[in-house]
Motif scaffolding. Structure first.
Motif, PDB file in Angstrom:
ATOM      1  N   GLU A  57      14.127  25.655 -36.742  1.00 22.46           N
ATOM      2  CA  GLU A  57      13.975  24.777 -37.642  1.00 22.46           C
ATOM      3  C   GLU A  57      13.554  23.640 -37.757  1.00 22.46           C
ATOM      4  O   GLU A  57      12.600  23.213 -37.472  1.00 22.46           O
ATOM      5  CB  GLU A  57      14.471  25.392 -39.552  1.00 22.46           C
ATOM      6  CG  GLU A  57      15.825  24.799 -39.202  1.00 22.46           C
ATOM      7  CD  GLU A  57      16.909  25.402 -38.667  1.00 22.46           C
ATOM      8  OE1 GLU A  57      18.178  24.503 -39.203  1.00 22.46           O
ATOM      9  OE2 GLU A  57      17.164  26.597 -37.939  1.00 22.46           O
ATOM     10  N   ASP A  58      14.536  22.613 -36.983  1.00 23.23           N
ATOM     11  CA  ASP A  58      14.268  21.561 -36.669  1.00 23.23           C
ATOM     12  C   ASP A  58      13.566  21.100 -35.137  1.00 23.23           C
ATOM     13  O   ASP A  58      13.629  19.868 -34.709  1.00 23.23           O
ATOM     14  CB  ASP A  58      15.727  20.303 -36.503  1.00 23.23           C
ATOM     15  CG  ASP A  58      16.250  21.115 -37.668  1.00 23.23           C
ATOM     16  OD1 ASP A  58      15.498  20.625 -38.665  1.00 23.23           O
ATOM     17  OD2 ASP A  58      17.552  20.967 -37.808  1.00 23.23           O
ATOM     18  N   MET A  59      13.257  21.952 -34.727  1.00 27.95           N
ATOM     19  CA  MET A  59      12.067  22.381 -33.187  1.00 27.95           C
ATOM     20  C   MET A  59      11.365  20.612 -33.720  1.00 27.95           C
ATOM     21  O   MET A  59      10.663  20.325 -32.009  1.00 27.95           O
ATOM     22  CB  MET A  59      11.902  23.764 -32.617  1.00 27.95           C
ATOM     23  CG  MET A  59      12.001  22.556 -31.167  1.00 27.95           C
ATOM     24  SD  MET A  59      11.250  24.524 -30.448  1.00 27.95           S
ATOM     25  CE  MET A  59      10.816  24.494 -28.963  1.00 27.95           C
ATOM     26  N   THR A  60      10.869  21.009 -34.287  1.00 23.00           N
ATOM     27  CA  THR A  60       9.358  20.157 -34.832  1.00 23.00           C
ATOM     28  C   THR A  60       9.310  18.501 -34.479  1.00 23.00           C
ATOM     29  O   THR A  60       9.075  17.780 -34.365  1.00 23.00           O
ATOM     30  CB  THR A  60       8.650  20.270 -36.455  1.00 23.00           C
ATOM     31  OG1 THR A  60       7.319  19.790 -36.348  1.00 23.00           O
ATOM     32  CG2 THR A  60       9.772  19.499 -37.247  1.00 23.00           C
ATOM     33  N   PHE A  61      10.866  18.223 -34.300  1.00 21.32           N
ATOM     34  CA  PHE A  61      11.622  16.489 -34.026  1.00 21.32           C
ATOM     35  C   PHE A  61      11.915  16.732 -33.013  1.00 21.32           C
ATOM     36  O   PHE A  61      13.008  16.600 -31.749  1.00 21.32           O
ATOM     37  CB  PHE A  61      12.669  16.465 -35.127  1.00 21.32           C
ATOM     38  CG  PHE A  61      12.752  16.666 -36.458  1.00 21.32           C
ATOM     39  CD1 PHE A  61      11.464  15.426 -36.863  1.00 21.32           C
ATOM     40  CD2 PHE A  61      12.949  17.556 -37.315  1.00 21.32           C
ATOM     41  CE1 PHE A  61      11.058  15.670 -38.448  1.00 21.32           C
ATOM     42  CE2 PHE A  61      13.049  17.654 -38.463  1.00 21.32           C
ATOM     43  CZ  PHE A  61      12.252  16.818 -38.885  1.00 21.32           C
ATOM     44  N   SER A  62      10.378  16.939 -32.222  1.00 25.07           N
ATOM     45  CA  SER A  62      10.550  16.969 -29.851  1.00 25.07           C
ATOM     46  C   SER A  62      10.787  16.207 -29.803  1.00 25.07           C
ATOM     47  O   SER A  62      11.747  15.742 -28.523  1.00 25.07           O
ATOM     48  CB  SER A  62       9.290  17.763 -30.083  1.00 25.07           C
ATOM     49  OG  SER A  62       8.627  16.740 -30.271  1.00 25.07           O
ATOM     50  N   ALA A  63      10.718  14.567 -30.346  1.00 25.86           N
ATOM     51  CA  ALA A  63      11.550  13.090 -30.041  1.00 25.86           C
ATOM     52  C   ALA A  63      13.020  13.257 -29.672  1.00 25.86           C
ATOM     53  O   ALA A  63      13.431  13.273 -28.610  1.00 25.86           O
ATOM     54  CB  ALA A  63      11.731  12.251 -30.940  1.00 25.86           C
ATOM     55  N   ASN A  64      13.234  14.142 -30.306  1.00 31.49           N
ATOM     56  CA  ASN A  64      14.874  14.449 -30.330  1.00 31.49           C
ATOM     57  C   ASN A  64      15.294  14.904 -28.932  1.00 31.49           C
ATOM     58  O   ASN A  64      16.764  15.085 -28.691  1.00 31.49           O
ATOM     59  CB  ASN A  64      15.510  14.746 -32.099  1.00 31.49           C
ATOM     60  CG  ASN A  64      15.734  14.260 -32.534  1.00 31.49           C
ATOM     61  OD1 ASN A  64      14.546  14.011 -32.557  1.00 31.49           O
ATOM     62  ND2 ASN A  64      16.710  13.502 -32.935  1.00 31.49           N
ATOM     63  N   SER A  65      14.215  15.569 -28.352  1.00 34.21           N
ATOM     64  CA  SER A  65      15.017  16.608 -27.395  1.00 34.21           C
ATOM     65  C   SER A  65      15.433  16.255 -26.247  1.00 34.21           C
ATOM     66  O   SER A  65      15.948  17.006 -24.640  1.00 34.21           O
ATOM     67  CB  SER A  65      13.597  17.151 -27.220  1.00 34.21           C
ATOM     68  OG  SER A  65      12.349  17.088 -26.228  1.00 34.21           O
ATOM     69  N   GLY A  66      14.524  14.698 -25.659  1.00 28.44           N
ATOM     70  CA  GLY A  66      15.108  14.091 -24.486  1.00 28.44           C
ATOM     71  C   GLY A  66      13.610  13.104 -24.442  1.00 28.44           C
ATOM     72  O   GLY A  66      13.684  12.784 -25.078  1.00 28.44           O
ATOM     73  N   ILE A  67      14.735  13.054 -23.036  1.00 24.95           N
ATOM     74  CA  ILE A  67      13.429  11.264 -21.916  1.00 24.95           C
ATOM     75  C   ILE A  67      12.336  11.678 -21.674  1.00 24.95           C
ATOM     76  O   ILE A  67      13.078  12.370 -20.564  1.00 24.95           O
ATOM     77  CB  ILE A  67      15.044  10.534 -21.874  1.00 24.95           C
ATOM     78  CG1 ILE A  67      15.551   9.946 -23.038  1.00 24.95           C
ATOM     79  CG2 ILE A  67      13.860   9.527 -21.253  1.00 24.95           C
ATOM     80  CD1 ILE A  67      16.957   9.059 -22.599  1.00 24.95           C
ATOM     81  N   VAL A  68      12.118  11.426 -21.856  1.00 22.64           N
ATOM     82  CA  VAL A  68      10.706  11.211 -20.430  1.00 22.64           C
ATOM     83  C   VAL A  68      10.567  10.224 -19.887  1.00 22.64           C
ATOM     84  O   VAL A  68       9.620   9.562 -20.010  1.00 22.64           O
ATOM     85  CB  VAL A  68       9.537  12.219 -20.881  1.00 22.64           C
ATOM     86  CG1 VAL A  68       8.260  12.159 -20.420  1.00 22.64           C
ATOM     87  CG2 VAL A  68       9.723  13.692 -21.569  1.00 22.64           C
ATOM     88  N   TRP A  69       9.894  10.208 -18.430  1.00 18.13           N
ATOM     89  CA  TRP A  69       9.970   9.086 -17.690  1.00 18.13           C
ATOM     90  C   TRP A  69       9.283   9.503 -16.453  1.00 18.13           C
ATOM     91  O   TRP A  69       9.010  10.893 -15.892  1.00 18.13           O
ATOM     92  CB  TRP A  69      10.569   8.097 -17.636  1.00 18.13           C
ATOM     93  CG  TRP A  69      11.883   8.320 -16.232  1.00 18.13           C
ATOM     94  CD1 TRP A  69      11.429   8.168 -15.206  1.00 18.13           C
ATOM     95  CD2 TRP A  69      12.920   9.046 -16.018  1.00 18.13           C
ATOM     96  NE1 TRP A  69      13.028   8.440 -14.173  1.00 18.13           N
ATOM     97  CE2 TRP A  69      13.484   9.679 -15.650  1.00 18.13           C
ATOM     98  CE3 TRP A  69      13.882  10.114 -17.343  1.00 18.13           C
ATOM     99  CZ2 TRP A  69      14.685  10.010 -15.060  1.00 18.13           C
ATOM    100  CZ3 TRP A  69      14.762  10.613 -17.180  1.00 18.13           C
ATOM    101  CH2 TRP A  69      15.381  10.947 -16.039  1.00 18.13           C
ATOM    102  N   GLN A  70       8.414   8.630 -15.983  1.00 17.35           N
ATOM    103  CA  GLN A  70       7.480   8.459 -13.920  1.00 17.35           C
ATOM    104  C   GLN A  70       7.630   7.646 -13.646  1.00 17.35           C
ATOM    105  O   GLN A  70       7.306   6.736 -14.308  1.00 17.35           O
ATOM    106  CB  GLN A  70       6.003   8.741 -14.535  1.00 17.35           C
ATOM    107  CG  GLN A  70       5.045   9.623 -13.024  1.00 17.35           C
ATOM    108  CD  GLN A  70       4.015  10.125 -13.168  1.00 17.35           C
ATOM    109  OE1 GLN A  70       3.597  10.301 -14.252  1.00 17.35           O
ATOM    110  NE2 GLN A  70       3.891  10.222 -11.843  1.00 17.35           N
ATOM    111  N   GLU A  71       8.084   7.408 -12.502  1.00 17.73           N
ATOM    112  CA  GLU A  71       8.246   6.408 -11.557  1.00 17.73           C
ATOM    113  C   GLU A  71       6.495   6.625 -11.181  1.00 17.73           C
ATOM    114  O   GLU A  71       6.211   6.750 -10.419  1.00 17.73           O
ATOM    115  CB  GLU A  71       8.977   6.189 -10.466  1.00 17.73           C
ATOM    116  CG  GLU A  71      10.709   6.494 -11.198  1.00 17.73           C
ATOM    117  CD  GLU A  71      11.892   6.171 -10.311  1.00 17.73           C
ATOM    118  OE1 GLU A  71      11.666   6.738  -8.792  1.00 17.73           O
ATOM    119  OE2 GLU A  71      13.259   6.411 -10.668  1.00 17.73           O
ATOM    120  N   PRO A  72       6.174   5.225 -10.866  1.00 14.04           N
ATOM    121  CA  PRO A  72       5.055   5.096 -10.489  1.00 14.04           C
ATOM    122  C   PRO A  72       5.435   5.692  -8.872  1.00 14.04           C
ATOM    123  O   PRO A  72       5.821   5.230  -7.552  1.00 14.04           O
ATOM    124  CB  PRO A  72       4.706   3.122 -10.045  1.00 14.04           C
ATOM    125  CG  PRO A  72       5.376   2.813 -11.070  1.00 14.04           C
ATOM    126  CD  PRO A  72       6.502   3.776 -10.756  1.00 14.04           C
ATOM    127  N   GLY A  73       3.912   6.339  -8.681  1.00 11.90           N
ATOM    128  CA  GLY A  73       4.085   7.454  -7.322  1.00 11.90           C
ATOM    129  C   GLY A  73       4.731   8.784  -7.356  1.00 11.90           C
ATOM    130  O   GLY A  73       4.737   9.484  -6.139  1.00 11.90           O
TER     131      GLY A  73
END
Length: 114
Positions: A57-73
């Motif tokens: 029921e709380d899956m809609t709070f997707s920002a809580n799922s983790g951290i996303v990032w990308q280093e250039p290239g």
């Protein structure tokens, strides 16, 4: 983003939920989510959707799922959260699978690894 198809307040996990168990207005939740989704798209954000899972029921709070990032290239990364509540922990395999299938290096660090 995750649509709030199964959103409801079943128990109290934080002070925002106090007094709201069993009072979820699902139509209003969907309307508010759709407005946010439309606004973000209108502002030019790229938005990916993950399918909501029945019983989470709380899956809609997707920002809580983790951290996303990308280093250039470099590769894209997803580091999943260590959720406190068991029913929130059950969401993590679905997020990890989604990110893995969408070309992210998905990882979970246990509390022992900190």
């Amino acid at each position: 983003m995750c649509p709030p198809n199964h959103f409801e307040v079943r128990d109290v996990k934080n002070f925002f939920m106090e007094g709201h168990v069993g009072t979820t207005n699902k139509a209003l939740a969907m309307e508010q989510w759709q407005k946010l989704h439309r606004l973000m798209k209108a502002l030019g954000f790229h938005i990916d959707l993950i399918d909501p899972v029945p019983g989470l029921e709380d899956m809609t709070f997707s920002a809580n799922s983790g951290i996303v990032w990308q280093e250039p290239g470099q590769n894209r990364y997803f580091l999943s959260s260590n959720m406190v509540h068991r029913n929130r922990q059950r969401e993590l395999p679905y997020y990890k699978k989604w990110f893995s299938e969408n070309e992210y290096c998905a990882r979970h660090l246990s509390k022992k690894e900190f």
